[in-house]
Scaffold this active site. Structure first.
Site, PDB file in Angstrom:
ATOM      1  N   GLY A 289       9.400  -7.354  -5.237  1.00  0.00           N
ATOM      2  CA  GLY A 289      10.252  -6.240  -4.839  1.00  0.00           C
ATOM      3  C   GLY A 289      10.150  -5.931  -3.356  1.00  0.00           C
ATOM      4  O   GLY A 289      11.144  -5.936  -2.635  1.00  0.00           O
ATOM      5  N   ALA A 290       8.931  -5.669  -2.887  1.00  0.00           N
ATOM      6  CA  ALA A 290       8.738  -5.301  -1.492  1.00  0.00           C
ATOM      7  C   ALA A 290       7.259  -5.362  -1.171  1.00  0.00           C
ATOM      8  O   ALA A 290       6.438  -5.553  -2.069  1.00  0.00           O
ATOM      9  CB  ALA A 290       9.249  -3.879  -1.248  1.00  0.00           C
ATOM     10  N   MET A 291       6.934  -5.200   0.111  1.00  0.00           N
ATOM     11  CA  MET A 291       5.550  -5.353   0.545  1.00  0.00           C
ATOM     12  C   MET A 291       5.195  -4.327   1.601  1.00  0.00           C
ATOM     13  O   MET A 291       5.913  -4.144   2.584  1.00  0.00           O
ATOM     14  CB  MET A 291       5.359  -6.791   1.065  1.00  0.00           C
ATOM     15  CG  MET A 291       3.952  -7.106   1.498  1.00  0.00           C
ATOM     16  SD  MET A 291       2.791  -6.987   0.105  1.00  0.00           S
ATOM     17  CE  MET A 291       1.352  -6.417   0.957  1.00  0.00           C
ATOM     18  N   GLU A 326       6.230   1.776  -1.446  1.00  0.00           N
ATOM     19  CA  GLU A 326       5.629   1.089  -0.289  1.00  0.00           C
ATOM     20  C   GLU A 326       5.116   2.106   0.725  1.00  0.00           C
ATOM     21  O   GLU A 326       4.063   1.905   1.332  1.00  0.00           O
ATOM     22  CB  GLU A 326       6.624   0.127   0.369  1.00  0.00           C
ATOM     23  CG  GLU A 326       7.259  -0.905  -0.576  1.00  0.00           C
ATOM     24  CD  GLU A 326       6.284  -1.652  -1.474  1.00  0.00           C
ATOM     25  OE1 GLU A 326       5.107  -1.819  -1.092  1.00  0.00           O
ATOM     26  OE2 GLU A 326       6.706  -2.063  -2.579  1.00  0.00           O
ATOM     27  N   HIS A 329       1.788   3.458  -0.389  1.00  0.00           N
ATOM     28  CA  HIS A 329       0.705   2.496  -0.201  1.00  0.00           C
ATOM     29  C   HIS A 329      -0.022   2.704   1.137  1.00  0.00           C
ATOM     30  O   HIS A 329      -1.155   2.253   1.289  1.00  0.00           O
ATOM     31  CB  HIS A 329       1.258   1.060  -0.190  1.00  0.00           C
ATOM     32  CG  HIS A 329       1.215   0.367  -1.518  1.00  0.00           C
ATOM     33  ND1 HIS A 329       0.126   0.413  -2.345  1.00  0.00           N
ATOM     34  CD2 HIS A 329       2.128  -0.427  -2.149  1.00  0.00           C
ATOM     35  CE1 HIS A 329       0.364  -0.315  -3.431  1.00  0.00           C
ATOM     36  NE2 HIS A 329       1.576  -0.832  -3.344  1.00  0.00           N
ATOM     37  N   GLU A 348      -2.319  -0.519  -7.064  1.00  0.00           N
ATOM     38  CA  GLU A 348      -0.995  -0.611  -7.684  1.00  0.00           C
ATOM     39  C   GLU A 348      -0.775   0.416  -8.802  1.00  0.00           C
ATOM     40  O   GLU A 348       0.268   1.056  -8.857  1.00  0.00           O
ATOM     41  CB  GLU A 348      -0.728  -2.034  -8.184  1.00  0.00           C
ATOM     42  CG  GLU A 348      -0.629  -3.079  -7.063  1.00  0.00           C
ATOM     43  CD  GLU A 348       0.416  -2.773  -5.999  1.00  0.00           C
ATOM     44  OE1 GLU A 348       1.294  -1.907  -6.213  1.00  0.00           O
ATOM     45  OE2 GLU A 348       0.346  -3.395  -4.913  1.00  0.00           O
TER      46      GLU A 348
HETATM   47  N1  ARG Z   1       1.974  -5.083  -3.019  1.00  0.00           N
HETATM   48  C1  ARG Z   1       3.354  -5.321  -3.352  1.00  0.00           C
HETATM   49  C2  ARG Z   1       3.814  -4.055  -4.044  1.00  0.00           C
HETATM   50  O1  ARG Z   1       3.558  -3.794  -5.165  1.00  0.00           O
HETATM   51  C3  ARG Z   1       3.596  -6.506  -4.211  1.00  0.00           C
HETATM   52  C4  ARG Z   1       3.274  -7.827  -3.604  1.00  0.00           C
HETATM   53  C5  ARG Z   1       3.190  -8.863  -4.626  1.00  0.00           C
HETATM   54  N2  ARG Z   1       3.158 -10.162  -4.089  1.00  0.00           N
HETATM   55  C6  ARG Z   1       2.808 -11.242  -4.772  1.00  0.00           C
HETATM   56  N3  ARG Z   1       2.869 -12.382  -4.198  1.00  0.00           N
HETATM   57  N4  ARG Z   1       2.421 -11.202  -5.993  1.00  0.00           N
HETATM   58  O2  ARG Z   1       4.318  -3.194  -3.457  1.00  0.00           O
HETATM   59 ZN    ZN Z   2       2.578  -1.848  -4.850  1.00  0.00          ZN
END
Ligand code: ARG
Ligand code: ZN
Length: 919
Positions: A289-291, A326, A329, A348
């Site tokens: 989804g996003a980072m 995000e 986070h 998460e």
């Molecule tokens: N930390 C990111 C989020 O939940 C997800 C990143 C997942 N990436 C992966 N390669 N599994 O916002």
């Molecule tokens: Zn996350």
């Protein structure tokens, strides 16, 4: 972890265990990098400051021992060009060892400076992990969980926190005018003294961070900008959201959501943003989804772009939720991060909980809770019931990417919600404050979060901690009785789970309603179920009551009557009409419909649909279901349209599958048919009222498109009515009417939500009795395509809707769509739309001849070398074979898994899912 080179050729995937965690001897405490980006080859130079790990205790460090520096690196992505230590060029063998996954520097002194030069080819990186090229073209990165090791050699684990002090990017100025990284921009300019047209930018991030939060972007981008002044500090933060220039007009909703998130985190948790700049970049090709990269979020376009022409209401809701996620986070993930990847739920689960609360506050808390529980049941319960079942803090992994799951995220969020239920909203805030006070700037474990909650509230949470190590969905049974003599109401709860550490501590929220007046005799009260069986007695209850149990879904469990008794449908019907808890009111309607659908399925008498089955229409369950349906449909007083819409919606195929109790004999097509028949029966019975409600909602439509809860709810309710009306389609006349209604819905649509809803209805019309319907259907499918005008996210919907159509020749259609010029396996969104859509199509994927399974297997074989993360995710559709009758479907699915296991080479990601699926 092995550090030898002997398994390079066999390449047997290594399993990593949580209990093997060891802190590093030496860490990189500061790093400077230089990216020289050129077509077909990017050179990355790194300067790393090596230090004895300051977290090591005195007796963990033997000053006379050899301390090697272990750097992770993926040889399939990077080529090592040079290594120097304190200015001296190092030699392989003498000074360092190199294998396919590691570069080991022999015994570098603490305080030394290590430099490396490597080359990478982002243009060839189809895995979309590390530095890669997305359409535009633009360059971007995805480093979580282990992408940084595909960029350079580094201790690529979250407990190595370093300051990324000077990140220099250089690229062609005309094609890549925007150069971004984390933190603040220090300097930018043209490169002189080399060939023309190159420019550079230098970025610096003052906050120490693990490598998974690193990011760079280079491209020709459009943007919108705004600013936000934090409170109480008064820091002025520049906000920019970037995208392909052609999409920049779709960024406003994301910007508003960002500012709302910043407000919300200040108000609810006292958390402020900590840099002067917040950048977000939308990219077309993205695995997830996003980072949340520090100061530079990278987003899948699907979670940031939104305008009425291209986005549905659910898309808008998702944009708001993911922008919030995000942003949140920054504190829960970045300022306080995870010590190791087994702790992923620390950031998460907590951040999903925070984004759910945010969305609830921005829109409707009750609606958000219903959506959250629907999602949990359909995907997390399913995962817990299959071979990938794991606790929210897993014990081992082969590929960490496989553990970004509904369990770690959504069940993790339920565990966090239970803390709040146990200590209250204020107590939870105290726990959060203490957590940040203790751990800001460090990498910690789930135990530390639990301790902060426990210490701040003076409550013993040791038994509660069992949730972290227990896989599977716990079952709680209930039994209750009332004595008018003693005025005592008694509730007996019994739990069973896969916990190996004794019973779980489960908060069960309940309320009691007067059996005749509906008045609340006991308002919401939390019971602490801590023993295997526990009896709760309530005195001074002067009249018989109906209990409302597990209010607000206070724990991620299955609640069922004791001793295999069937549910008290009369009580459910009562609660569906009068429960004072919004969630349980909805839940009761769902439980009644579920019971009805299962009865129809077990009768397997198809005549129900034609209003011909006396037994069905005279059953008590039908009476309850249709009474609740009518009351909701005729409720013109409430403006809570979404709640009404959800109450009218039957439980999804996914949640029905999880509720079924037949062990290994789930028949997905029978569930689908039974659900369809109940839907049609309701539609026929209430055809006139449905049409009346539909028309009145049409008349009430907004002149101007709005995305507030009332407008969203109004569209949702109207579209639910449309779906019921279109399900009446047996005779030639009915089919013609249904198609005309859907076509008109499409033609008068003023937003994507309504277009999608109309297309969904039309896509499944087979014209079995009225051939003209096929023309209407195909005409609208074609028009939708043309009106998409190449917009990627709209085309994704076009593929997905067709992939999920309920048509007899669906597999051939999906195969043809796979050859469509707009289809590509290289773009994860496109791939998930068509292939993922198909795996969610019961009639197609689960076709009795096994051709659906075979098709998915062949796609996975083609996809795995391109993108292992997407192939392994899609492969989970095949691992549930034990649920199905072995002689019919089970064997067919298992055969395809066996075929997949022979794939050479096979990615670690896919290997892990397939081998678990076969065990
Ligand atoms: N930390 C990111 C989020 O939940 C997800 C990143 C997942 N990436 C992966 N390669 N599994 O916002
Ligand atoms: Zn996350």
């Amino acid at each position: 972890m092995s550090t030898t080179t002997d398994d390079v050729d066999t390449k047997k995937p290594t399993e990593i265990f949580r209990l093997d965690y060891k802190p590093l001897d030496l860490i990189v405490s500061k790093i400077n990098m230089d990216f020289n980006i050129r077509d077909g080859k990017t050179i990355v130079e790194s300067e790393m400051f090596i230090e004895k790990n300051p977290k090591l205790l005195e007796n963990d460090w033997d000053p006379n021992a050899i301390h090697d520096l272990v750097l992770d690196g993926d040889e399939t992505s990077i080529t090592l060009l040079e290594v120097t230590l304190d200015g001296k060029v190092l030699k392989e063998g003498d000074d360092y060892a190199l294998d396919s996954t590691k570069l080991i520097i022999k015994n570098p002194p603490s305080g030394s400076l290590l430099k490396t030069r490597v080359s990478i080819v982002p243009e060839d990186n189809t895995q979309l992990s590390g530095l890669y090229q997305s359409s535009g073209p633009m360059y971007c990165t995805q480093c979580e969980a282990m992408g940084f090791r595909r960029i350079t050699y580094y201790p690529d684990r979250p407990d190595n926190m370093a300051v990324f002090e000077r990140i220099r990017l250089e690229a062609d100025k005309e094609n890549y005018p925007i150069l971004l990284s984390n933190g603040n921009l220090l300097e930018e300019g043209d490169v002189v003294d080399t060939e023309d047209g190159r420019h550079y930018a230098i970025w610096s991030d003052p906050y120490p961070k693990p490598s998974y939060l690193f990011a760079i972007v280079a491209g020709k981008l459009g943007k919108i900008s705004d600013s936000y002044t934090t409170s109480p500090s008064g820091r002025k933060v520049d906000l920019n959201i970037y995208s392909d220039p052609k999409d920049a007009h779709k960024l406003q909703y994301a910007m508003t959501s960002l500012k709302n998130s910043m407000d919300w985190d200040q108000t609810r948790y006292g958390l402020e943003y900590d840099l002067d700049l917040y950048n977000i970049v939308a990219v077309d090709s993205f695995n997830m989804g996003a980072m949340e990269n520090k100061g530079l979020n990278v987003f899948n376009t699907a979670y940031v772009l939104a305008d009425p022409e291209t986005a549905t209401d659910s898309d808008y809701e998702r944009v708001e939720a993911v922008i919030g996620h995000e942003y949140f986070h920054n504190w829960t993930g970045n300022r306080v991060t995870c010590r190791d990847w087994f702790q992923l739920t620390l950031k998460e689960g907590l951040t999903v909980f925070r984004d759910q609360e945010f969305s609830g506050d921005m829109n409707s808390a009750a609606v958000k809770r219903i959506e959250g529980v629907q999602m949990l049941r359909a995907s997390q319960f399913a995962q817990d019931a299959g071979p990938m079942s794991h606790s929210i803090r897993p014990n081992s992994y082969i590929s960490m990417d496989n553990f970004y799951t509904a369990t770690v995220y959504n069940k993790g969020a339920e565990i966090i919600r239970m803390y709040q239920t146990l200590v209250g909203v204020d107590g939870f805030r105290k726990g959060m404050d203490l957590y940040f006070e203790r751990h800001d700037g460090s990498a910690v474990t789930c135990d530390e979060f639990l301790s902060a909650m426990s210490d701040a509230n003076n409550i013993d949470l040791s038994q509660f901690s069992n949730w972290y190590s227990t896989p599977g969905t716990p079952i709680v049974t209930y039994e209750h009785s009332y004595s008018s003599d003693t005025k005592k109401w008694t509730l007996t709860l019994t739990q069973s789970s896969e916990s190996t550490l004794g019973p779980l501590h489960i908060p069960i929220s309940i309320g009691l309603l007067d059996k005749t007046s509906g008045e609340e005799v006991l308002s919401t009260t939390v019971l602490n179920l801590k023993e295997e069986t526990q009896v709760f007695e309530f005195d001074d209850i002067d009249r018989d009551v109906i209990p409302s149990l597990l209010r607000g879904f206070s724990a991620p469990i299955k609640l069922i009557p004791a001793d295999g008794a069937s549910v008290d449908e009369k009580a459910l019907a009562y609660l569906a009409a009068r429960d004072t808890d919004g969630f349980n009111k909805w839940e009761s309607t769902q439980a009644l419909s579920t019971s009805l659908i299962f009865q129809v399925m077990n009768d397997s008498d198809d005549s129900v649909e034609l209003l011909g089955d006396d037994a069905f229409y005279s059953s008590k369950t039908w009476t309850y279901v249709q009474e609740a349906f009518e009351r909701t449909l005729e409720n013109y007083d409430s403006n809570d349209y979404s709640i009404l819409a959800y109450a009218l919606t039957l439980p999804s195929q996914g949640s029905l599958t999880e509720l079924i109790d037949t062990g290994d004999d789930v028949d997905p097509i029978a569930i689908h048919t039974a659900r369809g028949n109940v839907k049609k029966s309701l539609a026929r019975k209430f055809q006139i009222q449905l049409k009346k409600r539909y028309d009145s909602l049409t008349d009430d439509g907004d002149v101007e498109f709005k995305v507030d809860s009332t407008s969203i709810g109004r569209r949702l309710l109207r579209n639910v009515c449309l779906q019921y009306l279109c399900s009446i389609s047996t005779t030639e006349e009915e089919q013609t009417i249904a198609a005309a209604l859907a076509k008109n819905h499409y033609e008068t649509a003023t937003c994507m939500t309504d277009k999608v809803s109309a297309l969904n209805c039309l896509a499944s019309m087979d014209g079995s009795a009225a051939a003209s319907v096929v023309n209407d259907r195909d005409e609208i499918i074609q028009r939708f395509y043309e009106e998409a005008n190449g917009d990627a996210l709209v085309l994704d919907k076009w593929f997905a809707i067709q992939a999920m159509a309920d048509l007899p020749d669906i597999l051939d259609r999906v195969k043809a769509l796979k050859e469509h010029p707009d289809f590509t396996l290289k773009n994860p969104n496109r791939c998930r739309s068509l292939i993922g859509g198909f795996t969610a199509n019961p009639g197609g994927f689960h076709a009795a001849n096994g051709d659906g399974y075979k098709f998915v297997r062949s796609v996975l074989e083609e996809l795995d070398p391109i993108n292992a993360s997407v192939s392994s995710r899609l492969s989970s559709s095949l691992i549930t074979w034990k649920k199905y009758n072995f002689e019919s479907r089970g064997k067919l699915m298992k055969n395809e898994l066996e075929e997949l296991s022979k794939l050479t080479p096979i990615s670690d990601d896919l290997f892990e899912i397939v081998s678990k699926g076969l065990n």
